[in-house]
Design a protein around this motif. Structure first.
Motif, mmCIF file in Angstrom:
data_model
loop_
_atom_site.group_PDB
_atom_site.id
_atom_site.type_symbol
_atom_site.label_atom_id
_atom_site.label_comp_id
_atom_site.label_asym_id
_atom_site.label_seq_id
_atom_site.Cartn_x
_atom_site.Cartn_y
_atom_site.Cartn_z
ATOM 1 N N UNK A 177 0.751 -0.930 -0.132
ATOM 2 C CA UNK A 177 -0.094 -0.067 -0.021
ATOM 3 C C UNK A 177 0.859 1.386 0.104
ATOM 4 N N UNK A 178 0.088 2.415 -0.220
ATOM 5 C CA UNK A 178 1.101 3.522 -0.094
ATOM 6 C C UNK A 178 1.887 3.726 1.276
ATOM 7 N N UNK A 179 1.129 3.447 2.463
ATOM 8 C CA UNK A 179 2.067 3.713 3.506
ATOM 9 C C UNK A 179 3.130 2.601 3.583
ATOM 10 N N UNK A 180 2.831 1.131 3.007
ATOM 11 C CA UNK A 180 3.765 0.231 3.113
ATOM 12 C C UNK A 180 4.797 0.844 2.119
ATOM 13 N N UNK A 181 4.547 1.533 1.111
ATOM 14 C CA UNK A 181 5.744 1.966 0.150
ATOM 15 C C UNK A 181 6.612 3.028 0.879
ATOM 16 N N UNK A 182 6.012 3.705 1.854
ATOM 17 C CA UNK A 182 6.725 4.682 2.534
ATOM 18 C C UNK A 182 7.782 3.984 3.526
ATOM 19 N N UNK A 183 7.172 3.029 4.045
ATOM 20 C CA UNK A 183 8.201 2.101 4.920
ATOM 21 C C UNK A 183 9.270 1.285 4.241
ATOM 22 N N UNK A 184 8.894 0.925 2.995
ATOM 23 C CA UNK A 184 9.832 0.033 2.207
ATOM 24 C C UNK A 184 10.993 1.129 1.638
ATOM 25 N N UNK A 185 10.497 2.437 1.373
ATOM 26 C CA UNK A 185 11.329 3.421 0.910
ATOM 27 C C UNK A 185 12.458 3.750 1.929
ATOM 28 N N UNK A 186 12.334 3.447 3.269
ATOM 29 C CA UNK A 186 13.576 3.593 4.265
ATOM 30 C C UNK A 186 14.830 3.016 3.801
ATOM 31 N N UNK A 450 -4.327 5.668 4.543
ATOM 32 C CA UNK A 450 -3.546 5.251 5.655
ATOM 33 C C UNK A 450 -3.183 3.933 5.931
ATOM 34 N N UNK A 451 -2.567 3.380 6.887
ATOM 35 C CA UNK A 451 -2.141 2.216 7.369
ATOM 36 C C UNK A 451 -3.578 1.238 7.387
ATOM 37 N N UNK A 459 -7.903 0.644 -0.232
ATOM 38 C CA UNK A 459 -7.412 1.682 -0.912
ATOM 39 C C UNK A 459 -7.154 1.391 -2.212
ATOM 40 N N UNK A 460 -7.961 0.450 -2.896
ATOM 41 C CA UNK A 460 -7.481 0.023 -4.347
ATOM 42 C C UNK A 460 -7.853 1.050 -5.280
ATOM 43 N N UNK A 461 -8.869 1.816 -5.101
ATOM 44 C CA UNK A 461 -9.167 2.710 -6.070
ATOM 45 C C UNK A 461 -7.956 3.812 -6.278
ATOM 46 N N UNK A 462 -7.631 4.334 -5.078
ATOM 47 C CA UNK A 462 -6.659 5.191 -4.830
ATOM 48 C C UNK A 462 -5.132 4.708 -5.644
ATOM 49 N N UNK A 463 -5.009 3.333 -5.180
ATOM 50 C CA UNK A 463 -3.932 2.767 -5.717
ATOM 51 C C UNK A 463 -3.748 2.700 -7.273
#
Ligand code: ADP
Ligand code: MG
Length: 591
Positions: A177-186, A450-451, A459-463
């Motif tokens: 998800x969007x939040x997951x990507x931000x964590x993976x981006x670390x 969000x998470x 969040x599928x539509x936004x994704x």
């Protein structure tokens, strides 16, 4: 499709196991321990494997969950299931507090601090009457839901398995998800993530709290399985065990956590039977064997055993991402700039590193829809200027005004909200992530999910919108074919193009490109120049650092020349080429 069904098939297989005739009860019990440990290890995948935070304190969070339910059920007569939300809330809140204090620490201090927390918890529970000291709390009731009891080992095993399956699903969803990507981006570096609006401190705390909550639920299960608890199973040795599971299995992947939990739990159990026979006496010999095994694994399979197992089965799963037409692309909602001619103004900008003046009273501006080149010999201060403008570094003096706002002291993620996007001279992509996911990170600020929405797949539509947009940007830079490739497998020049696509994904008003053409072939450079002209035609301003003078002279509207941190000249390309000062600076540096 198979990627999503494989875990289900595995779970069904595991669920059928205790029902088979002739399976000893003992194996069912061991299976429950594996399941409980796997839930903890799953949290470590997110915390250590994804967010790159090493914790030696996970057993403490298991203890939070276990003690919460032990106290509520034995002392206040709560039913077991009623304590679960409380156990989750208490573990989550305490983890948030501990994380807020501890995650500021850098390097080795952070793991050491988690050790300290875990030891404190051990002695706290062991010394206070409230926790019944080292005697622990007994008489914990079995889990019971509306009269259906899970005291039977097979039922408990199935309950543990169900919990594990649910958490695997939630974890997969969250990471995707969007939040997951931000964590993976670390993993791609804090600077790149912050430059696209990610609050990396928050992302780390989120991973910390998530891992703690999983541990807390595991502790809740454990307490009701054992029916009695004391401080020892939540001590630092247990924390090291959990870490060992995740590392041995492969901390980067969910499958690794499950494999590691099974392996370590079963092998430890077997060793406890076998070693006393071999060595003769009782003792914690298995810890020595485990230490040895850990060293071997780190030596010969640092990624853990899971990737090797995967290689044997010869399957590689590429996540399918929503197709281009799936949804309306997301547009940045930003006030129109028609009235604002000046996008960037830099005045008397200064940066010193110790005695070195890297940027020396620099001043220039960029207008809307203009391509400005920032050139100068190596070490002139170009990249440093980029870092000052984008908030990656604090300036030592001077003023930076973006879209009419003075941004002095703003963090990078706030400057990004004004529509400033950039690339890096030293490419900063998330290596393990696909090209399109890297690009999608550029849209972080345009999403809202969000998470919780992410983990429940609301969040599928936004994704779909984000990925449609990412795909379009990849098409613009000519890399649509490579969308599902792992980013690190691309040539360096192409990785630079991925960074440009990521920057375009932010819907920028000002685009800062640090040596975008380095490593590109001639035709690729022409395509890039064409793209940047089209970007300019859309009203976007570009500030560009580049050493290829043909590229720069043919593309830019104006040039700012730097030398030794200071401005040497400004003007149109033809004027700059005829400027004797510039010619001398370049020839001088070449000589
Ligand atoms: P350019 O991008 O024009 O080649 P830089 O901005 O990277 O130049 O560097 C300008 C000067 O500042 C160089 O002398 C470099 O060594 C120095 N410098 C850059 N970043 C740092 C830093 N983080 N710490 C100390 N010195 C730095
Ligand atoms: Mg540079």
């Amino acid at each position: 499709m198979t990627a999503r069904l494989a875990p289900l098939a595995l779970a069904a297989l595991a669920a059928a196991l205790p029902l088979l005739p002739g399976v000893p009860a003992f194996w069912v019990t061991l299976g429950s321990y594996v399941g409980i440990a796997a839930i903890v290890a799953l949290g470590i995948v997110v915390l250590t494997g994804v967010a790159a935070v090493v914790s030696f304190g996970q057993a403490m969070f298991v203890g939070f969950g276990a003690y919460t339910t032990a106290i509520l059920t034995t002392r206040y007569g709560w039913p077991a299931f009623a304590t679960l939300p409380v156990a989750i809330a208490i573990t989550g809140l305490l983890a948030w507090g501990i994380g807020a204090i501890t995650l500021r620490l850098k390097g080795h201090y952070l793991p050491v601090a988690t050790i300290a927390w875990n030891i404190s918890f051990f002695y706290l529970t062991g010394s206070l009457d409230f926790f019944r000291r080292f005697d622990g709390i007994s008489g914990i009731p079995p889990i019971d839901l509306l009269g259906f009891s899970f005291s039977d080992p097979v039922r408990f095993y199935l309950l543990t398995l169900a919990a594990l399956v649910i958490f695997v699903a939630i974890t997969r969803n969250l990471l995707d998800s969007r939040v997951g990507r931000s964590v993976r981006a670390l993993k791609g570096g804090v600077i790149a993530a912050e430059s696209f609006g990610v609050d990396t401190g928050r992302a780390r705390i989120l991973a910390f709290v998530y891992a703690a909550i999983l541990a807390g639920v595991a502790g809740w299960l454990y307490a009701h399985f054992q029916r009695a608890i004391n401080p020892s199973p939540f001590n630092i040795t247990a924390s090291i065990d959990y870490l060992l599971m995740a590392v041995a299995g492969g901390v980067g992947q969910i499958g690794g956590a499950l494999l590691g939990a099974a392996l370590v739990t079963i092998v430890r159990d077997k060793l406890q039977d076998v070693l006393p026979l071999l060595v003769g006496t009782q003792g914690n010999y298995e810890s020595i064997v485990f230490g040895f095994v850990l060293i071997l694994i780190l030596q010969f399979a640092p990624e853990g055993l899971w990737p090797h197992l995967r290689a044997l089965t010869g399957r590689r799963v590429a996540r399918a991402h929503p197709a281009q037409s799936a949804a309306e692309p997301i547009r940045a909602e930003r006030t129109d700039l028609a009235a604002r001619r000046e996008v960037l103004r830099v005045e008397a900008l200064r940066k010193t590193f110790g005695g070195l003046v890297a940027v020396n009273d620099l001043g220039f501006s960029v207008a809307q829809g203009e391509i400005v080149g920032l050139i100068g010999p190596n070490g002139a201060g170009k990249s440093t200027s980029f870092n000052l403008i984008t908030g990656v570094l604090p300036a030592s003096g001077g003023r930076i005004t973006v879209m009419g706002q003075e941004v002095g002291g703003w963090p990078a993620r706030r400057i990004a909200t004004l529509g400033v996007a950039r690339t890096f001279q030293h490419v900063k992509l998330v290596h393990g992530m696909s090209v399109i996911e890297n690009v999608a990170l550029g849209s972080h600020l345009l999403g809202r999910a969000g998470a919780i929405a992410g983990s429940l797949r609301l969040d599928r539509a936004e994704e779909a919108g984000i990925f449609a947009k990412a795909r379009r940007q990849l098409e613009r830079v000519g890399l649509a074919e490579q969308a599902e490739t792992v980013a690190s497998e691309l040539a360096l020049g192409q990785q630079r193009l991925v960074e440009i696509a990521r920057a375009l994904c932010l819907d920028p008003l000002l685009l800062l490109l640090d040596e975008p053409a380095a490593g590109l072939r001639h035709a690729e450079k022409e395509a890039l120049a064409d793209l940047l002209r089209r970007v300019r035609a859309d009203g976007v301003s570009v500030l560009l650092v580049e050493h290829d003078m043909d590229f720069v002279m043919g593309l830019t509207d104006r040039l700012v020349v730097m030398n030794f941190g200071a401005e040497l000249a400004q003007g149109r390309p033809a004027e700059i080429q005829a400027n004797p000062l510039v010619v001398e600076a370049y020839l001088g540096s070449a000589a």
